[in-house]
Design a protein around this motif. Structure first.
Motif, PDB file in Angstrom:
ATOM      1  N   VAL A 176       0.921  -1.368   0.277  1.00  0.00           N
ATOM      2  CA  VAL A 176      -0.284  -0.074   0.190  1.00  0.00           C
ATOM      3  C   VAL A 176       1.015   1.234   0.262  1.00  0.00           C
ATOM      4  O   VAL A 176       1.981   1.293   1.188  1.00  0.00           O
ATOM      5  CB  VAL A 176      -1.197  -0.120   1.531  1.00  0.00           C
ATOM      6  CG1 VAL A 176      -1.778   1.363   0.827  1.00  0.00           C
ATOM      7  CG2 VAL A 176      -1.842  -1.908   1.208  1.00  0.00           C
ATOM      8  N   PRO A 177       0.477   2.350  -0.921  1.00  0.00           N
ATOM      9  CA  PRO A 177       1.366   3.620  -1.640  1.00  0.00           C
ATOM     10  C   PRO A 177       1.236   4.425   0.317  1.00  0.00           C
ATOM     11  O   PRO A 177       0.031   4.604   0.409  1.00  0.00           O
ATOM     12  CB  PRO A 177       1.114   3.791  -2.633  1.00  0.00           C
ATOM     13  CG  PRO A 177       0.102   3.200  -2.887  1.00  0.00           C
ATOM     14  CD  PRO A 177      -0.292   1.926  -2.384  1.00  0.00           C
ATOM     15  N   GLU A 178       1.924   5.083   0.695  1.00  0.00           N
ATOM     16  CA  GLU A 178       1.914   6.028   1.245  1.00  0.00           C
ATOM     17  C   GLU A 178       0.429   6.892   0.563  1.00  0.00           C
ATOM     18  O   GLU A 178       0.554   8.215   1.576  1.00  0.00           O
ATOM     19  CB  GLU A 178       3.128   6.648   1.706  1.00  0.00           C
ATOM     20  CG  GLU A 178       3.709   6.496   2.525  1.00  0.00           C
ATOM     21  CD  GLU A 178       5.132   7.086   2.955  1.00  0.00           C
ATOM     22  OE1 GLU A 178       4.756   7.896   4.156  1.00  0.00           O
ATOM     23  OE2 GLU A 178       6.662   6.677   2.561  1.00  0.00           O
ATOM     24  N   SER A 179       0.924   6.969  -0.702  1.00  0.00           N
ATOM     25  CA  SER A 179      -0.089   8.500  -0.869  1.00  0.00           C
ATOM     26  C   SER A 179      -1.757   7.520  -0.594  1.00  0.00           C
ATOM     27  O   SER A 179      -2.536   8.646  -1.333  1.00  0.00           O
ATOM     28  CB  SER A 179       0.043   8.714  -2.849  1.00  0.00           C
ATOM     29  OG  SER A 179       0.360   7.854  -3.129  1.00  0.00           O
ATOM     30  N   ALA A 180      -1.932   6.126  -0.611  1.00  0.00           N
ATOM     31  CA  ALA A 180      -3.492   5.723  -0.427  1.00  0.00           C
ATOM     32  C   ALA A 180      -4.389   7.295   0.476  1.00  0.00           C
ATOM     33  O   ALA A 180      -4.056   7.188   1.379  1.00  0.00           O
ATOM     34  CB  ALA A 180      -3.475   4.156  -0.729  1.00  0.00           C
ATOM     35  N   ARG A 181      -5.562   7.241   0.465  1.00  0.00           N
ATOM     36  CA  ARG A 181      -6.426   7.450   1.096  1.00  0.00           C
ATOM     37  C   ARG A 181      -6.350   7.292   2.523  1.00  0.00           C
ATOM     38  O   ARG A 181      -6.470   7.372   3.432  1.00  0.00           O
ATOM     39  CB  ARG A 181      -7.575   7.475   0.561  1.00  0.00           C
ATOM     40  CG  ARG A 181      -7.710   9.299  -0.849  1.00  0.00           C
ATOM     41  CD  ARG A 181      -9.122   9.009  -1.249  1.00  0.00           C
ATOM     42  NE  ARG A 181     -10.601   8.786  -0.230  1.00  0.00           N
ATOM     43  CZ  ARG A 181     -11.457   8.728  -0.485  1.00  0.00           C
ATOM     44  NH1 ARG A 181     -12.409   7.868  -1.583  1.00  0.00           N
ATOM     45  NH2 ARG A 181     -12.355   8.264   0.393  1.00  0.00           N
ATOM     46  N   LEU A 182      -6.698   5.633   2.370  1.00  0.00           N
ATOM     47  CA  LEU A 182      -6.480   4.815   3.170  1.00  0.00           C
ATOM     48  C   LEU A 182      -5.476   5.016   4.259  1.00  0.00           C
ATOM     49  O   LEU A 182      -5.286   4.631   5.689  1.00  0.00           O
ATOM     50  CB  LEU A 182      -6.580   3.805   3.435  1.00  0.00           C
ATOM     51  CG  LEU A 182      -5.873   1.920   2.692  1.00  0.00           C
ATOM     52  CD1 LEU A 182      -4.740   2.234   3.101  1.00  0.00           C
ATOM     53  CD2 LEU A 182      -7.187   1.197   1.918  1.00  0.00           C
ATOM     54  N   GLN A 183      -3.862   5.856   4.105  1.00  0.00           N
ATOM     55  CA  GLN A 183      -3.199   6.160   5.004  1.00  0.00           C
ATOM     56  C   GLN A 183      -3.404   7.120   5.739  1.00  0.00           C
ATOM     57  O   GLN A 183      -3.237   7.321   6.242  1.00  0.00           O
ATOM     58  CB  GLN A 183      -1.745   6.137   3.953  1.00  0.00           C
ATOM     59  CG  GLN A 183      -1.058   5.284   3.003  1.00  0.00           C
ATOM     60  CD  GLN A 183      -0.510   4.494   4.243  1.00  0.00           C
ATOM     61  OE1 GLN A 183      -0.723   3.480   5.254  1.00  0.00           O
ATOM     62  NE2 GLN A 183       0.319   3.254   3.903  1.00  0.00           N
ATOM     63  N   LYS A 184      -4.195   8.023   5.438  1.00  0.00           N
ATOM     64  CA  LYS A 184      -4.332   9.484   5.760  1.00  0.00           C
ATOM     65  C   LYS A 184      -5.975   8.998   6.753  1.00  0.00           C
ATOM     66  O   LYS A 184      -6.353  10.360   7.462  1.00  0.00           O
ATOM     67  CB  LYS A 184      -4.844  10.765   5.026  1.00  0.00           C
ATOM     68  CG  LYS A 184      -3.439  10.793   4.141  1.00  0.00           C
ATOM     69  CD  LYS A 184      -2.072  10.945   4.887  1.00  0.00           C
ATOM     70  CE  LYS A 184      -0.866  11.266   4.425  1.00  0.00           C
ATOM     71  NZ  LYS A 184      -0.124  11.405   4.930  1.00  0.00           N
ATOM     72  N   GLU A 185      -6.794   8.267   5.799  1.00  0.00           N
ATOM     73  CA  GLU A 185      -8.403   8.651   6.283  1.00  0.00           C
ATOM     74  C   GLU A 185      -8.508   7.454   7.541  1.00  0.00           C
ATOM     75  O   GLU A 185      -8.428   6.139   7.237  1.00  0.00           O
ATOM     76  CB  GLU A 185      -9.453   8.725   4.953  1.00  0.00           C
ATOM     77  CG  GLU A 185      -9.224   9.615   4.390  1.00  0.00           C
ATOM     78  CD  GLU A 185     -10.164   9.727   3.102  1.00  0.00           C
ATOM     79  OE1 GLU A 185     -10.983   9.518   3.531  1.00  0.00           O
ATOM     80  OE2 GLU A 185      -9.568  10.103   1.969  1.00  0.00           O
ATOM     81  N   GLU A 186      -9.610   7.366   8.281  1.00  0.00           N
ATOM     82  CA  GLU A 186      -9.895   6.595   8.980  1.00  0.00           C
ATOM     83  C   GLU A 186     -11.058   5.394   8.211  1.00  0.00           C
ATOM     84  O   GLU A 186     -11.809   5.550   7.777  1.00  0.00           O
ATOM     85  CB  GLU A 186     -10.768   6.776  10.178  1.00  0.00           C
ATOM     86  CG  GLU A 186     -10.275   5.749  11.545  1.00  0.00           C
ATOM     87  CD  GLU A 186     -11.408   5.971  12.941  1.00  0.00           C
ATOM     88  OE1 GLU A 186     -11.082   6.166  13.739  1.00  0.00           O
ATOM     89  OE2 GLU A 186     -11.729   6.954  12.198  1.00  0.00           O
TER      90      GLU A 186
END
Length: 484
Positions: A377-387
């Motif tokens: 999973v890349p750091e740019s994926a939304r689920l890295q920032k969103e719960e």
């Protein structure tokens, strides 16, 4: 009549104001998320109903504050005992309106009851102080008194525990309350109010308003000026709005907000224990928890082995209605939440993540999503920032300790972090560097009524539970005494 129907029909469905059940003109349906069918209809409070609830809390405050601490503690102790005796029915009711497997619901009932037991003991330990002034000419008395009427707002994911975690210290401290449960799961709170009344809680101390119009009912109470405390558990976005409203009357606030917990697995960790801990941290409540491990970082040298073990465990989970035997994962709370999880997974896959298991909505009725493991999973994926708030485990490799800490802290949230390592020095270094209010060190659950629960950054303000949990409901008063 089925046991499920008996449990639902035995639950109150009206507002609870001033010790009485109050009907409303409007009602709204409570849905079973496993089937999409309506369980029952409950009262839909208006702003006027909310005001009546606050009136009742204000009217009861003086007498309740004057009630001896031992009596307040005994009420909580009786409530603990009643919850323990009726755990089966309380758990089934929760499963029907929230969806989690009955075994998990029973675990929550036990956890919730323990807050009543813990604060029953804290009620008689509210202390103060006596001190000679530095110059010797006077004396300082310090006392701690109830903050006053409280507004409590609870979420749908732990509908009994989050209520008990707020009600317990408020009762112990001598505060009256107006509580608004989430519209998706009002039944557990209504049943809890009935149980507390049976335990001896006086009329007006706890008032429950159920409504689909949370803002319309609660904002006037927040701005009213008579309530002196606001405690909220829920999303950071809603918490920000409530803080703005609370500033109008300078209310005391406790905010337990969003999380996006990192889980770090180092190469020296016991991988079997790390997988066990990850399953607990990720899949408790089907992932619908602010403490859920949403970003799983694994040292690259053990990533393949860890991913294989975790995928095997996740793929073996049985998805289904929480009342069925052997079910491990129930439905998500509603269609909106299911669609959000699906969107986050689709975004990650579009950016290069690989589904090792799951990755799609489950077939059939209800709001089910298949347990999912995503690799690379890349750091740019939304689920890295969103719960995420769902049964999705995203895996990202790291090389060095510094890399792991950087990625873990790269979030606005700071509720909890998890670390798996056998190296004591690393464990202490990482625990000090992680920006979180709680650390799970070689374990996947941190919640305990005897420990302070809460986060830093945008994950909230204040702590619930532990010896400091009651402090949120007490004001400190200093009396300067002339002894000449």
């Amino acid at each position: 009549m089925s046991r499920e129907r008996e449990v639902v029909e035995a639950c109150p469905t009206e507002l609870f104001i001033g010790g009485k059940w109050v009907a409303t003109e409007r009602t709204f349906p409570v849905e079973d998320p496993a089937t999409g069918t309506t369980l029952c209809d409950v009262a839909d409070a208006s702003p006027a109903d909310g005001k009546a609830a606050l009136d009742a809390a204000v009217a009861a405050q003086a007498d309740w504050a004057a009630t001896p601490p031992r009596e307040r503690g005994e009420i909580l102790r009786r409530a603990y005992e009643l919850m323990t005796e009726r755990a089966d029915d309380l758990a089934l009711l929760m499963t029907l309106e929230m969806g989690k497997p009955v075994a998990e619901s029973k675990g929550e009932i036990a956890y919730a009851a323990d807050f009543f037991r813990w604060f029953a003991e804290e009620a008689v330990r509210i202390d103060g102080g006596y001190q000679i002034a530095p110059n010797g000419t006077s004396r300082f008395l310090v006392m701690r008194q109830p903050v006053g009427p409280c507004l409590l707002i609870t979420p749908w994911n732990f509908p009994t525990a989050m209520g008990a975690r707020k009600i317990g210290p408020a009762v112990a401290a001598g505060c009256t309350m107006v509580i608004k449960p989430a519209a998706q799961t009002p039944l557990s709170m209504l049943k809890l109010a009935e149980l507390l009344t049976e335990a001896g809680l006086p009329a007006g101390v706890l008032n429950v308003v159920t409504t689909q119009d949370s803002g319309g009912v609660m904002e006037p109470l927040i701005r009213d000026g008579r309530a002196r405390k606001l405690s909220f558990t829920g999303s950071t976005a809603v918490g920000r709005k409530l803080l703005e409203q609370a500033s109008d009357q300078v209310l005391r606030t406790s905010m337990e907000l969003g999380g996006n917990a990192p889980l770090l697995v180092f190469a020296d960790a016991d991988l079997d224990k790390a997988v066990d801990g990850t399953m607990l941290a990720k899949m408790r409540n089907g992932g619908e928890a602010c403490t859920a491990a949403n970003r799983i970082y694994v040292q690259s040298s053990v990533m393949d082995a860890f991913a294989a073990k975790l995928t095997s465990r996740m793929a073996a989970l049985k998805v289904g209605r929480g009342t069925e035997d052997g079910v491990d994962v129930g439905p998500l709370i509603d269609g909106t939440q299911r669609d959000k999880v699906a969107d986050l997974v689709a975004d990650a896959i579009a950016q290069g993540a690989r589904p090792l298991t799951g990755g799609s909505v489950a077939e059939g009725n209800g709001y089910f999503y298949r347990p999912t493991v995503l690799a690379d999973v890349p750091e740019s994926a939304r689920l890295q920032k969103e719960e995420i708030f769902g049964p999705v485990a995203p895996l990202t490799p790291f090389e060095t300790e510094d890399d792991a800490v950087r990625m873990a802290n790269d979030t606005e949230f700071g509720l909890v972090s998890y670390v798996f390592t056998k190296d004591l020095g690393r464990a202490l270094r990482i625990s000090e560097r992680l920006e979180a209010g709680m650390i799970g060190l070689n374990q996947g659950i941190v919640s305990n009524p005897a420990a302070p629960f809460g986060g830093v950054k945008h994950s909230g303000l204040g702590r619930e539970g532990g010896t400091v949990g009651i402090d949120e409901y007490l004001e400190v008063k200093y009396v300067a005494v002339n002894v000449d």
